[in-house]
Design a protein around this motif. Structure first.
Motif, PDB file in Angstrom:
ATOM      1  N   MET A   1      -4.774  43.277 -15.061  1.00 39.90           N
ATOM      2  CA  MET A   1      -4.480  43.366 -13.628  1.00 39.90           C
ATOM      3  C   MET A   1      -4.410  42.021 -12.939  1.00 39.90           C
ATOM      4  SD  MET A   1      -8.045  44.941 -12.233  1.00 39.90           S
ATOM      5  CE  MET A   1      -7.822  44.486 -10.512  1.00 39.90           C
ATOM      6  N   LYS A   2      -4.759  40.940 -13.624  1.00 40.17           N
ATOM      7  CA  LYS A   2      -4.585  39.633 -13.003  1.00 40.17           C
ATOM      8  C   LYS A   2      -3.114  39.397 -12.676  1.00 40.17           C
ATOM      9  CE  LYS A   2      -6.181  37.358 -16.738  1.00 40.17           C
ATOM     10  NZ  LYS A   2      -6.136  38.323 -17.867  1.00 40.17           N
ATOM     11  N   ALA A   3      -2.216  40.083 -13.385  1.00 39.95           N
ATOM     12  CA  ALA A   3      -0.775  39.896 -13.141  1.00 39.95           C
ATOM     13  C   ALA A   3      -0.394  40.371 -11.743  1.00 39.95           C
ATOM     14  CB  ALA A   3       0.038  40.636 -14.197  1.00 39.95           C
TER      15      ALA A   3
ATOM     16  N   PHE B   1      -7.888  49.176 -17.715  1.00 42.20           N
ATOM     17  CA  PHE B   1      -7.620  47.880 -17.086  1.00 42.20           C
ATOM     18  C   PHE B   1      -8.372  46.771 -17.809  1.00 42.20           C
ATOM     19  CE2 PHE B   1      -6.853  51.120 -13.971  1.00 42.20           C
ATOM     20  CZ  PHE B   1      -5.627  50.733 -13.439  1.00 42.20           C
ATOM     21  N   ASP B   2      -7.701  45.635 -17.944  1.00 36.80           N
ATOM     22  CA  ASP B   2      -8.349  44.413 -18.420  1.00 36.80           C
ATOM     23  C   ASP B   2      -8.687  43.612 -17.181  1.00 36.80           C
ATOM     24  OD1 ASP B   2      -9.070  42.161 -20.084  1.00 36.80           O
ATOM     25  OD2 ASP B   2      -7.146  41.267 -19.552  1.00 36.80           O
ATOM     26  N   ILE B   3      -9.983  43.372 -16.972  1.00 36.38           N
ATOM     27  CA  ILE B   3     -10.418  42.658 -15.769  1.00 36.38           C
ATOM     28  C   ILE B   3     -11.032  41.312 -16.154  1.00 36.38           C
ATOM     29  CG2 ILE B   3     -10.901  44.844 -14.574  1.00 36.38           C
ATOM     30  CD1 ILE B   3     -13.943  44.098 -14.888  1.00 36.38           C
TER      31      ILE B   3
ATOM     32  N   ILE C   1      -3.322  35.502 -27.380  1.00 34.05           N
ATOM     33  CA  ILE C   1      -2.904  34.160 -27.802  1.00 34.05           C
ATOM     34  C   ILE C   1      -2.081  33.406 -26.766  1.00 34.05           C
ATOM     35  CG2 ILE C   1      -3.087  34.570 -30.282  1.00 34.05           C
ATOM     36  CD1 ILE C   1      -0.085  35.190 -30.343  1.00 34.05           C
ATOM     37  N   GLY C   2      -1.674  34.091 -25.708  1.00 35.95           N
ATOM     38  CA  GLY C   2      -0.894  33.378 -24.694  1.00 35.95           C
ATOM     39  C   GLY C   2      -0.053  34.345 -23.896  1.00 35.95           C
ATOM     40  N   SER C   3       0.806  33.786 -23.073  1.00 36.36           N
ATOM     41  CA  SER C   3       1.575  34.605 -22.153  1.00 36.36           C
ATOM     42  C   SER C   3       3.037  34.181 -22.204  1.00 36.36           C
ATOM     43  CB  SER C   3       1.001  34.403 -20.749  1.00 36.36           C
ATOM     44  OG  SER C   3       1.375  35.424 -19.876  1.00 36.36           O
TER      45      SER C   3
ATOM     46  N   GLY D   1      -2.517  40.705 -24.642  1.00 34.55           N
ATOM     47  CA  GLY D   1      -1.231  40.948 -23.982  1.00 34.55           C
ATOM     48  C   GLY D   1      -0.263  39.848 -24.378  1.00 34.55           C
ATOM     49  N   GLY D   2       0.512  39.395 -23.407  1.00 36.23           N
ATOM     50  CA  GLY D   2       1.299  38.185 -23.653  1.00 36.23           C
ATOM     51  C   GLY D   2       2.788  38.365 -23.833  1.00 36.23           C
ATOM     52  N   LEU D   3       3.259  39.614 -23.969  1.00 38.30           N
ATOM     53  CA  LEU D   3       4.688  39.792 -24.210  1.00 38.30           C
ATOM     54  C   LEU D   3       5.488  39.298 -23.000  1.00 38.30           C
ATOM     55  CD1 LEU D   3       7.014  40.832 -25.946  1.00 38.30           C
ATOM     56  CD2 LEU D   3       6.596  43.112 -25.021  1.00 38.30           C
TER      57      LEU D   3
ATOM     58  N   ILE E   1      -4.475  47.218 -26.202  1.00 37.59           N
ATOM     59  CA  ILE E   1      -3.673  46.066 -25.806  1.00 37.59           C
ATOM     60  C   ILE E   1      -3.905  45.795 -24.328  1.00 37.59           C
ATOM     61  CG2 ILE E   1      -1.821  46.138 -27.542  1.00 37.59           C
ATOM     62  CD1 ILE E   1      -0.183  47.623 -25.329  1.00 37.59           C
ATOM     63  N   GLU E   2      -3.588  44.568 -23.924  1.00 41.23           N
ATOM     64  CA  GLU E   2      -3.854  44.123 -22.547  1.00 41.23           C
ATOM     65  C   GLU E   2      -2.606  43.516 -21.928  1.00 41.23           C
ATOM     66  OE1 GLU E   2      -6.743  41.047 -23.203  1.00 41.23           O
ATOM     67  OE2 GLU E   2      -8.083  42.353 -24.325  1.00 41.23           O
ATOM     68  N   PRO E   3      -1.517  44.247 -21.791  1.00 44.19           N
ATOM     69  CA  PRO E   3      -0.319  43.635 -21.219  1.00 44.19           C
ATOM     70  C   PRO E   3      -0.404  43.503 -19.706  1.00 44.19           C
ATOM     71  CG  PRO E   3       0.110  45.939 -21.760  1.00 44.19           C
ATOM     72  CD  PRO E   3      -1.324  45.675 -22.130  1.00 44.19           C
TER      73      PRO E   3
ATOM     74  N   ALA F   1       4.913  39.759 -11.235  1.00 44.00           N
ATOM     75  CA  ALA F   1       3.703  39.300 -11.943  1.00 44.00           C
ATOM     76  C   ALA F   1       3.351  37.874 -11.553  1.00 44.00           C
ATOM     77  CB  ALA F   1       3.933  39.359 -13.459  1.00 44.00           C
ATOM     78  N   TYR F   2       2.064  37.651 -11.356  1.00 42.96           N
ATOM     79  CA  TYR F   2       1.522  36.311 -11.114  1.00 42.96           C
ATOM     80  C   TYR F   2       2.168  35.642  -9.903  1.00 42.96           C
ATOM     81  CZ  TYR F   2      -0.384  37.135 -15.746  1.00 42.96           C
ATOM     82  OH  TYR F   2      -1.034  37.675 -16.824  1.00 42.96           O
ATOM     83  N   CYS F   3       2.522  36.420  -8.896  1.00 45.72           N
ATOM     84  CA  CYS F   3       2.997  35.834  -7.644  1.00 45.72           C
ATOM     85  C   CYS F   3       1.996  36.221  -6.569  1.00 45.72           C
ATOM     86  CB  CYS F   3       4.418  36.295  -7.339  1.00 45.72           C
ATOM     87  SG  CYS F   3       5.607  35.615  -8.513  1.00 45.72           S
TER      88      CYS F   3
HETATM   89  N1  LLP Z   1      -5.539  39.385 -21.644  1.00 49.93           N
HETATM   90  C1  LLP Z   1      -6.099  38.192 -21.439  1.00 49.93           C
HETATM   91  C2  LLP Z   1      -7.428  37.931 -21.979  1.00 49.93           C
HETATM   92  C3  LLP Z   1      -5.404  37.193 -20.712  1.00 49.93           C
HETATM   93  O1  LLP Z   1      -5.957  35.999 -20.537  1.00 49.93           O
HETATM   94  C4  LLP Z   1      -4.127  37.488 -20.167  1.00 49.93           C
HETATM   95  C5  LLP Z   1      -3.392  36.502 -19.389  1.00 49.93           C
HETATM   96  C6  LLP Z   1      -3.588  38.781 -20.400  1.00 49.93           C
HETATM   97  C7  LLP Z   1      -4.320  39.703 -21.151  1.00 49.93           C
HETATM   98  C8  LLP Z   1      -2.244  39.203 -19.862  1.00 49.93           C
HETATM   99  O2  LLP Z   1      -1.212  38.431 -20.375  1.00 49.93           O
HETATM  100  P1  LLP Z   1       0.308  38.818 -20.042  1.00 49.93           P
HETATM  101  O3  LLP Z   1       0.641  40.112 -20.730  1.00 49.93           O
HETATM  102  O4  LLP Z   1       0.419  38.937 -18.576  1.00 49.93           O
HETATM  103  O5  LLP Z   1       1.083  37.675 -20.561  1.00 49.93           O
HETATM  104  N2  LLP Z   1      -0.242  32.729 -14.363  1.00 49.93           N
HETATM  105  C9  LLP Z   1       0.534  32.550 -15.575  1.00 49.93           C
HETATM  106  C10 LLP Z   1       0.094  33.513 -16.656  1.00 49.93           C
HETATM  107  C11 LLP Z   1      -1.366  33.396 -17.027  1.00 49.93           C
HETATM  108  C12 LLP Z   1      -1.793  34.382 -18.082  1.00 49.93           C
HETATM  109  C13 LLP Z   1      -3.253  34.313 -18.324  1.00 49.93           C
HETATM  110  N3  LLP Z   1      -3.802  35.315 -19.191  1.00 49.93           N
HETATM  111  C14 LLP Z   1       2.013  32.695 -15.240  1.00 49.93           C
HETATM  112  O6  LLP Z   1       2.346  32.929 -14.084  1.00 49.93           O
HETATM  113  O7  LLP Z   1       2.870  32.525 -16.104  1.00 49.93           O
END
Ligand code: LLP
Length: 426
Positions: free
Chosen positions: A66-68, A85-87, A207-209, A245-247, A282-284, A381-383
């Motif tokens: 949900m940080k997204a 939810f991943d918090i 591993i990343g985003s 997550g990270g996709l 998974i934590e997308p 996302a992330y705005c």
């Molecule tokens: N799980 C963990 C432990 C994470 O650190 C993150 C993102 C996610 C899941 C979710 O990743 P996603 O599916 O959204 O890629 N503010 C940056 C992105 C930071 C991501 C940090 N961690 C941006 O605007 O590109």
């Protein structure tokens, strides 16, 4: 009459006016003002659907990171669709509760959980703490014992895999602050298993985003499964495996795999290694909401110059921080695409904030004039979740669209709210 935008199936032009699902973005901007974030519920559910198809017939739990985008109405969409939810903070936990999410499906990530946050999460009954260091293990054990509870834990492994993305959003490399080095993981599990305040339930990694290639996922999966084998061989059961997550999404001709195609590859590997029936998590984040949202902003002034032309809009780096922080690209399109006499101008699209870093798009060819409105695409996302009040700017309003129904889900932040907690020295 009806034309679609590449990679944006829920946004299209009708009679040259940009629409989201069955709503006209210009009409929404007129009603609610700009800058305005607008989200498509159907786009979120379609993105989630790709994961759900990918996991059909498996024991899997999708925990939206949900940080997204942590806006309550967005959380509600995912909660109603059955997501966990991943918090990363007690603040996010409170949002899950306020949105009617299932706390038992919450996993708590992050390198710096405070004792108070641990207590709150234990009392609420979250599903799992994703522990990120040996020091955290000690503190969580102590906090749980004080509360006469056992904290369910997973250890976040740092698999040292390069996700080939922007350095600020790589998280699974040795030099990153996240997780426990995979070489140490077995020993840490063996130690954690001796602590009476902890109950080992899983293993996780992230591993990343904005990852656009399946290879790093496959590599990380191999490393994780090797570890699960050695941990279980030492007599410790691992109930679930969480692959983070990270996709990535398509911002500018990016071609990440679709979630269902990616998971077909990953599940083939899991099956081949005999883990296909294990509980998977998974934590997308970004891939569920990124292309479901836009930010509508109005052109305040055109400022042609000797070296550069500027298009000054009313959204800024406080609303859309990704270009300033990661040199990120967001497509920018006019709401009204009627052919005009005004020639197209190559310009930098910038906001009113007093920083040269306050840019939203560079060298964009736009046929706009003052008073026109543009949509900054891929802004789900992330705005808003990273928006700030820099320059004493209130945060934008948000609208959630569902078919032809549009709901204001966050009112524009009034300036009085910005200093409500402040006081003068008497
Ligand atoms: N799980 C963990 C432990 C994470 O650190 C993150 C993102 C996610 C899941 C979710 O990743 P996603 O599916 O959204 O890629 N503010 C940056 C992105 C930071 C991501 C940090 N961690 C941006 O605007 O590109």
């Amino acid at each position: 009459m009806h034309s679609t935008l590449p990679g944006q199936p829920f946004f299209h032009y009708q009679h040259a006016q940009l629409q989201v699902e069955g709503c006209d973005l210009g009409a929404l901007a007129q009603q609610h003002g700009t800058p305005l974030f607008v989200y498509s519920k159907a786009a979120m559910l379609a993105a989630l659907g790709a994961y759900q198809r990918g996991f059909a017939g498996r024991h899997a739990q999708i925990c939206y990171a949900m940080k997204a985008n942590s806006t309550l109405a967005v959380l509600q969409v995912f909660a109603q669709a059955g997501c966990g939810f991943d918090i990363v903070s007690a603040g996010e936990l409170a949002r899950v509760q306020a949105a009617g999410g299932d706390v038992a499906k919450v996993i708590f990530s992050g390198v710096g959980k405070t004792r108070a946050e641990m207590r709150q999460a234990l009392a609420a009954g979250i599903g799992c703490f994703n522990v990120e260091s040996e020091a955290e293990i000690e503190v969580l054990n102590a906090v749980a014992l004080e509360m006469q509870m056992r904290a369910p834990i997973s250890i976040r492994v740092n698999p040292n895999v390069d996700p080939k993305t922007h350095p600020y959003i790589s998280t699974g490399l040795k030099g990153n602050k996240f997780g426990i080095a995979h070489e140490r993981t077995l020993a840490v599990y063996q130690y954690a298993a001796t602590l009476p305040g902890l109950k080992i339930v899983g293993i996780d990694c992230h591993i990343g985003s904005q990852i656009t290639d399946a290879t790093p996922y496959l590599d990380a999966m191999d490393r994780m499964l090797d570890l699960v084998q050695s941990i279980e061989a030492s007599g410790i059961a691992i109930e679930h495996i969480d692959f983070g997550g990270g996709l990535g999404i398509n911002y500018q001709g990016d071609a990440p795999p679709q979630a269902d195609a990616l998971w077909a590859q990953l599940l083939a590997k899991l099956d081949a290694r005999g883990f296909g029936q294990r509980k998977l998590m998974i934590e997308p984040g970004r891939s569920l909401v990124g292309n479901a949202g836009v930010c509508v902003t109005e052109v305040l002034f055109m400022k042609p110059g000797e070296q550069k032309n500027f298009c000054i809009v009313d959204a800024a780096m406080n609303d859309l921080p990704r270009p300033a922080m990661y040199q990120a690209y967001h497509a920018i399109v006019p709401l009204d695409a009627t052919p005009k006499a005004t020639p197209a101008l190559v310009c930098d699209v910038v906001g009113p904030v007093c920083e040269s870093g306050d840019w939203i798009g560079r060298d964009r060819s736009l046929q706009v004039e003052a008073g026109d409105q543009v949509a900054v695409m891929s802004a789900g996302a992330y705005c808003m979740s990273m928006a700030s009040n820099y320059n004493s700017r209130g945060r934008a309003a948000e609208v959630l669209v569902d078919g032809s129904r549009a709901t204001l889900v966050r009112a524009r932040e009034p300036v009085s709210a910005l200093f409500a907690g402040e006081s003068l020295v008497g």
